[in-house]
Design an enzyme around this catalytic site. Structure first.
Site, short mmCIF file in Angstrom:
data_model
loop_
_atom_site.label_atom_id
_atom_site.label_comp_id
_atom_site.label_asym_id
_atom_site.label_seq_id
_atom_site.Cartn_x
_atom_site.Cartn_y
_atom_site.Cartn_z
N CYS A 291 -12.65 9.15 2.92
CA CYS A 291 -12.48 7.70 2.73
C CYS A 291 -13.62 7.15 1.87
O CYS A 291 -14.78 7.38 2.16
CB CYS A 291 -12.47 7.01 4.09
N CYS B 260 -16.00 4.62 4.08
CA CYS B 260 -16.79 5.02 5.24
C CYS B 260 -18.28 5.13 4.87
O CYS B 260 -18.61 5.45 3.72
CB CYS B 260 -16.29 6.35 5.79
N HIS C 262 -13.74 3.73 10.80
CA HIS C 262 -12.52 3.93 10.00
C HIS C 262 -11.26 3.62 10.79
O HIS C 262 -10.22 3.27 10.21
CB HIS C 262 -12.49 5.39 9.52
N ASN D 168 -5.59 -7.34 2.34
CA ASN D 168 -4.28 -6.70 2.36
C ASN D 168 -4.33 -5.64 3.44
O ASN D 168 -5.13 -4.71 3.36
CB ASN D 168 -3.97 -6.01 1.02
N SER E 265 -4.46 0.30 -0.22
CA SER E 265 -4.53 1.69 -0.64
C SER E 265 -5.44 2.49 0.28
O SER E 265 -5.62 3.68 0.10
CB SER E 265 -5.01 1.78 -2.09
N HIS F 150 -9.04 1.90 5.99
CA HIS F 150 -10.35 1.46 6.50
C HIS F 150 -10.36 -0.07 6.50
O HIS F 150 -9.98 -0.70 5.51
CB HIS F 150 -11.47 2.01 5.60
N HIS G 85 -10.92 -3.52 5.67
CA HIS G 85 -11.67 -4.16 4.58
C HIS G 85 -10.87 -5.30 3.97
O HIS G 85 -9.66 -5.38 4.11
CB HIS G 85 -12.00 -3.13 3.50
N GLN H 174 -11.13 -8.21 0.37
CA GLN H 174 -11.58 -8.26 -1.02
C GLN H 174 -11.96 -9.68 -1.40
O GLN H 174 -11.54 -10.64 -0.74
CB GLN H 174 -10.47 -7.81 -1.97
O1 LIG Z 1 -7.17 -3.66 -4.94
P1 LIG Z 1 -6.21 -2.70 -4.30
O2 LIG Z 1 -6.31 -2.67 -2.81
O3 LIG Z 1 -6.27 -1.32 -4.93
O4 LIG Z 1 -4.76 -3.27 -4.69
C1 LIG Z 1 -3.96 -4.12 -3.90
O5 LIG Z 1 -4.45 -5.46 -3.88
C2 LIG Z 1 -4.48 -6.15 -5.13
C3 LIG Z 1 -4.90 -7.58 -4.88
O6 LIG Z 1 -4.01 -8.28 -4.04
C4 LIG Z 1 -3.14 -6.09 -5.85
O7 LIG Z 1 -3.30 -6.58 -7.17
C5 LIG Z 1 -2.58 -4.68 -5.92
O8 LIG Z 1 -1.27 -4.70 -6.46
C6 LIG Z 1 -2.57 -4.08 -4.50
O9 LIG Z 1 -2.09 -2.75 -4.54
#
Ligand SMILES: O=P(O)(O)O[C@H]1O[C@H](CO)[C@@H](O)[C@H](O)[C@H]1O
Ligand SMILES: O=P(O)(O)O[C@H]1O[C@H](CO)[C@@H](O)[C@H](O)[C@H]1O
Lengths: 350, 350
Positions: A52, A55, A115, A155, A163, A166, A168, A170
């Site tokens: 990961c 981590c 994790h 997300n 993706s 873990h 998290h 953004q």
């Molecule tokens: O940044 P990550 O986790 O790779 O990507 C994810 O979040 C982003 C922000 O919402 C999006 O643009 C991506 O399509 C999604 O797969």
């Protein structure tokens, strides 16, 4: 003809925050489903995963090594959609091809070194640390002259494009104000100019009286399935006090925010007894130096699941070309969430 | 500092049809993907499936029996989101809880009796029959006083929420004009008032000169990846002649529409050698009795795939809370589509 009943008859609802309408079809949840089923991913994750990139102690794709962090950990996204140093420029062909360079910063916030955890399985004190990081980041990034809006979000789950499991979130912080908060800025300012109170203060007053869409309340925050919810179990988390951004929260309010986040995400997980996927985020005042007195900080939760852990709502065809459509009413969804236990299903002893 | 280059630097683009912006991050397509993979469903379907509720002669969930149709077949959706006889009523609490009853009609259009086909595998004459059905339906439903907007669309593939692989589209026709065509009405009217020409006529003039975003052209239609495309391989199909709706198309134009639909969907399938999922639909003049001279009929194609048959773009977190974001440029996508063969990959003899 019978009288109009919003629990039964198709209707449109208006979203005063965005100024747009949605279509509600309460009778439609009975249709059979032969389409795509979501995968329910194995729930057992190790506390530490050597592969990961989030981590503690692990090496990321760009060669950087994560510290042995114990609480939260913030770093610049190695594959950020926004970059700070972009040559300034624009395109304009007949007013029809218009582009402008955009600069900004992308960051990742690890919520925990563990994790295997997610927000609903963390302690109130641990979630409070996440709240504190949101505040720090909003203040630090918002103070920069090249950043006029700070979007903090999470997300969660493969169904929402995460993706990495873990825990998290953004941050995408940028020079311009994105479309959705820009709509909310216009709508809130118009309401405030007319009524002298924030749109969400008046909205909360109605909701806490009607109760039918309230999911959770504590001393400082209320969670509702908004009257205009698009996603089946969409919620709106609003502070009772009219504050423009998270930096204005008192210590007690920060604790209350952590508490209600835990309560809400536990109920989400309990609904279908699965780690509930969603995209969630904070909407608050742009950091463009204006007062934005009308802005009322809030959080949106947009979860895709409709009927079970494997059947989701698709915002496709009609929704993309016309406008969003929902099958169950917000009142039905609020009740389903409200009746969930406040103990996480994984922690119920048999 | 280097000069701004939209093929390389993050930027925003403006959609003059909707009046909204999107974020483009050309550099970001290189990020590693460890998230959800789409299932690629087995390509071999029987020509007739006894369990399919759209195949000729089969019985549907509500007991109705499909005729032994040979071309197209239209019926009222058994689980329609819209219903014709809804008691009229509304809700308004302080301008913040607003709802209105909504009436309308939902229909299903079977494109072919063959369970195993999709548009790109049908003959031009067969696709022309689908075009004719769109026109008939738009005229029939549009003539009704209780229908002011007719939304014709197709959800193709499990990834786009299609619950049945039998080639079919849908119609949702209703009393009010949905949000997206309402935005396009405002934007096109403003442009027309200022320039005396349709927005899309002027846009096509620019695109057919610049060529970089053109995917296909025939005598009467042009397909481009619009300058403001949101989905990786999104396209816009526009008639060269400024017509408000499909009912105005000449016989030659109807043939040309069938032809370019076939050409476009073949290239989509060839791109990743898979039956390419998308939501597509017609946008045309509301049927509210007004002239809407500024309206320029067009079709949108919104396909979710990003990098391969199994890796899609997720419109989540930032996209839901901020605004849509894309990774590859429209110019890159247009070129990838343009260079595809005009022979369907399944029909290439080895
Ligand atoms: O940044 P990550 O986790 O790779 O990507 C994810 O979040 C982003 C922000 O919402 C999006 O643009 C991506 O399509 C999604 O797969
Ligand atoms: O009508 P269907 O094919 O069952 O359903 C599909 O298309 C509809 C219209 O775009 C959407 O509302 C549904 O979410 C989707 O699953």
């Amino acid at each position: 003809m019978a009288e109009f009943d919003s629990a039964e008859h198709p209707h449109r609802r208006y979203n005063p925050l965005s100024g747009e309408w949605i279509l509600v079809s309460p009778h439609r949840s009975k249709r059979p489903w032969q389409g795509q089923q979501e995968k329910t991913t194995a729930e057992q994750r190790p506390t530490y995963d050597p592969t990961c990139y989030l981590c503690p102690g692990n090496t990321r794709a760009n060669g950087a090594v994560n510290p042995a962090y114990e609480g939260t950990f913030v770093f610049d996204n190695d594959f950020a959609a926004l970059m700070p140093d972009v040559p300034v420029g624009s395109v304009n062909v007949g007013g029809l091809l218009r582009a402008e360079s955009e600069s900004g910063v992308g960051r990742v916030i690890c919520f925990s070194p563990r994790h295997d955890l997610t927000l609903p399985e963390m302690t109130p004190a641990e979630i409070r640390r996440v709240v504190d990081v949101w505040i720090e980041q909003y203040q630090e990034l918002g103070a920069r002259p090249d950043i006029n809006y700070v979007q903090i979000f999470e997300n969660k789950g493969q169904a929402m494009g995460a993706s990495n499991p873990h825990p998290h979130g953004q941050i995408w912080a940028q020079r311009t104000v994105p479309v959705e908060p820009a709509k909310e800025t216009v709508q809130q300012a118009a309401y405030f100019a007319e009524h002298g109170r924030s749109l969400l203060s008046d909205y909360l007053e109605i909701e806490t009286k009607e109760k039918t869409r309230v999911v959770l309340e504590n001393e400082h925050f209320v969670v509702v399935v908004p009257f205009w919810a698009v996603w089946p179990y969409e919620t709106l988390l609003v502070p009772r006090r009219h504050v423009q951004d998270v930096a204005q929260l008192t210590d007690a309010e920060k604790d209350a925010l952590a508490d209600i986040l835990r309560q809400l995400t536990i109920r989400y997980d309990n609904l279908f007894e699965i780690s509930f996927p969603y995209s969630a985020g904070l909407h608050q005042r742009p950091t463009d130096g204006q007062a934005h007195e009308s802005w009322h900080f809030h959080m949106h939760f947009f979860p895709p699941l409709l009927r079970s852990a494997t059947v989701r709502k698709f915002m496709v065809g009609y929704e993309m070309l016309g406008n969003p459509q929902r099958d169950v009413t917000p009142e039905f969804a609020a009740e389903r969430l409200r009746i969930q236990s406040d103990v996480h299903y994984k922690h119920v002893s048999a």
